[in-house]
Design an enzyme around this catalytic site. Structure first.
Site, mmCIF file in Angstrom:
data_model
loop_
_atom_site.group_PDB
_atom_site.id
_atom_site.type_symbol
_atom_site.label_atom_id
_atom_site.label_comp_id
_atom_site.label_asym_id
_atom_site.label_seq_id
_atom_site.Cartn_x
_atom_site.Cartn_y
_atom_site.Cartn_z
ATOM 1 N N SER A 15 0.981 -1.249 0.192
ATOM 2 C CA SER A 15 0.094 -0.161 -0.042
ATOM 3 C C SER A 15 0.904 1.276 0.038
ATOM 4 O O SER A 15 2.045 1.412 0.467
ATOM 5 C CB SER A 15 -0.986 0.265 1.251
ATOM 6 O OG SER A 15 -0.250 -0.148 2.197
ATOM 7 N N GLU A 17 1.100 5.612 0.597
ATOM 8 C CA GLU A 17 0.684 6.798 1.395
ATOM 9 C C GLU A 17 0.695 8.141 0.662
ATOM 10 O O GLU A 17 1.961 8.242 0.225
ATOM 11 C CB GLU A 17 0.798 6.835 2.736
ATOM 12 C CG GLU A 17 0.223 8.123 3.659
ATOM 13 C CD GLU A 17 0.460 7.828 5.102
ATOM 14 O OE1 GLU A 17 0.013 6.740 5.696
ATOM 15 O OE2 GLU A 17 0.885 8.573 5.701
ATOM 16 N N ASP A 107 -1.205 15.249 15.725
ATOM 17 C CA ASP A 107 -0.191 15.805 16.706
ATOM 18 C C ASP A 107 -0.850 17.200 17.211
ATOM 19 O O ASP A 107 -1.783 18.001 16.829
ATOM 20 C CB ASP A 107 0.803 16.490 15.979
ATOM 21 C CG ASP A 107 1.554 15.094 15.180
ATOM 22 O OD1 ASP A 107 1.631 13.971 15.979
ATOM 23 O OD2 ASP A 107 2.155 15.325 14.158
ATOM 24 N N PHE A 216 12.156 14.464 10.061
ATOM 25 C CA PHE A 216 11.107 13.713 10.158
ATOM 26 C C PHE A 216 10.975 12.694 11.395
ATOM 27 O O PHE A 216 10.154 12.585 12.397
ATOM 28 C CB PHE A 216 11.027 12.630 8.747
ATOM 29 C CG PHE A 216 10.163 12.990 7.689
ATOM 30 C CD1 PHE A 216 9.823 14.171 7.649
ATOM 31 C CD2 PHE A 216 10.376 12.456 6.390
ATOM 32 C CE1 PHE A 216 9.140 14.951 6.519
ATOM 33 C CE2 PHE A 216 9.791 12.962 5.333
ATOM 34 C CZ PHE A 216 9.177 14.215 5.256
ATOM 35 N N HIS A 266 3.503 -0.826 4.038
ATOM 36 C CA HIS A 266 2.962 0.473 3.549
ATOM 37 C C HIS A 266 4.041 1.438 3.354
ATOM 38 O O HIS A 266 4.723 1.844 4.241
ATOM 39 C CB HIS A 266 2.000 0.948 5.064
ATOM 40 C CG HIS A 266 1.241 2.106 4.572
ATOM 41 N ND1 HIS A 266 0.097 2.134 3.808
ATOM 42 C CD2 HIS A 266 1.350 3.173 5.003
ATOM 43 C CE1 HIS A 266 -0.691 3.214 3.777
ATOM 44 N NE2 HIS A 266 0.108 4.120 4.658
#
Length: 285
Positions: A15, A17, A107, A216, A266
């Site tokens: 998958s 994103e 967040d 990140f 993913h």
């Protein structure tokens, strides 16, 4: 089809994103990217919620599923939404044929350390999952953290929080990005020992930019193994070399995860196709 009906088969799911672009030109570029990745026949894709708001996420989710025929999952967050607004979002998705959502807290705003729940809204992802499950028969995914949530006190409490989300209606887990498979396998064993039986999909991000990936991991609480970090920093000013190191690590990581019986992979694409396509080709997808 519900995502939980795809998981647990003979092969891990694949998958991708994506995040909503900021303008129409960005949206068309994104559709080109998705077209380029469509040849890989992803089992599903997911659309994040960004600072632009949930409406962009809903619109993009509905458009991709409608125009491209790819099973698409919408991210939902507690941030900014009361229960009435969330009910309206769910109705829009359901009426548009979307059956899969990812329930997230979101967040804290503006770098705050504590999440502030909206008035008549949700403070935690398990509250959101409970609300979703009570309204329509969505397949609900939830987030897991192999290295622990950055705001959680300890691993045991983190897994208890994860279990609460599953008890509220979650049907599968997608993990935060990570780079050390040992962390994933240890955490997965701990989840199973705690009675968590749902499929766990591993979150993978291809490294193409050293400064970007450092930002990140700082934000999400993940870590870069020292050996990998040294390799990346040694070629930091050579984009082609960074690509080779980063993609090479991701390919090795994915192969080890598949050998270890992972339920799915993913890919956090950052709205790009080259790296993800490269990795999937090496995996024989």
């Amino acid at each position: 089809m519900r995502i939980d009906e795809l998981l647990g088969g003979e092969r891990p799911t694949i998958s991708f994103e994506f995040f909503p672009p900021q303008n129409d030109a960005g949206a068309e570029t994104l559709f080109q990217t998705i077209h380029q990745l469509q040849i890989l026949k992803p089992d599903f894709i997911s659309i994040t919620r960004t600072g632009g708001g949930t409406e962009q996420t809903l619109e993009l989710t509905l458009r991709i599923q409608r125009e491209l025929g790819i099973r698409t999952m919408s991210h939902l967050t507690c941030l900014h939404h009361n229960k009435d607004e969330m009910a309206a979002h769910l109705a829009t998705l359901w009426e548009g044929g979307v059956r899969n959502v990812l329930a997230l807290r979101g967040d804290p705003e503006n770098g705050q350390l504590v999440f502030k729940a909206p008035k008549n809204g949700f403070a935690y992802a398990n509250e959101l999952a409970t609300f979703v499950a009570a309204r329509q028969d969505f397949c609900i995914g939830v987030a897991g953290y192999p290295e622990g949530h950055p705001q959680c006190l300890n691993r045991t409490r983190d897994i208890e929080t994860l279990k609460a989300k599953l008890d509220a209606g979650g049907r599968f887990i997608i993990t935060q990005l990570f780079f050390d498979n040992a962390d994933f396998f240890i955490w997965r064993d701990q989840c199973r020992a705690a009675g968590i039986t749902v499929p766990i999909v591993a979150g993978i991000i291809p490294i193409e930019n050293v400064a970007q990936i450092k930002r990140f991991v700082t934000r999400c609480g993940a870590k870069i193994p020292q050996a990998l970090l040294q390799k990346l920093e040694a070629v930091e000013n050579d984009p082609a070399a960074v690509y080779e190191v980063g993609i090479g690590h991701a390919i090795t990581q994915c192969r080890e995860l598949i050998a270890g019986g992972v339920d799915g992979l993913h890919f956090y694409t950052l709205n790009k196709s080259k790296a993800t396509a490269h990795i999937c080709a090496e995996l024989g997808n």
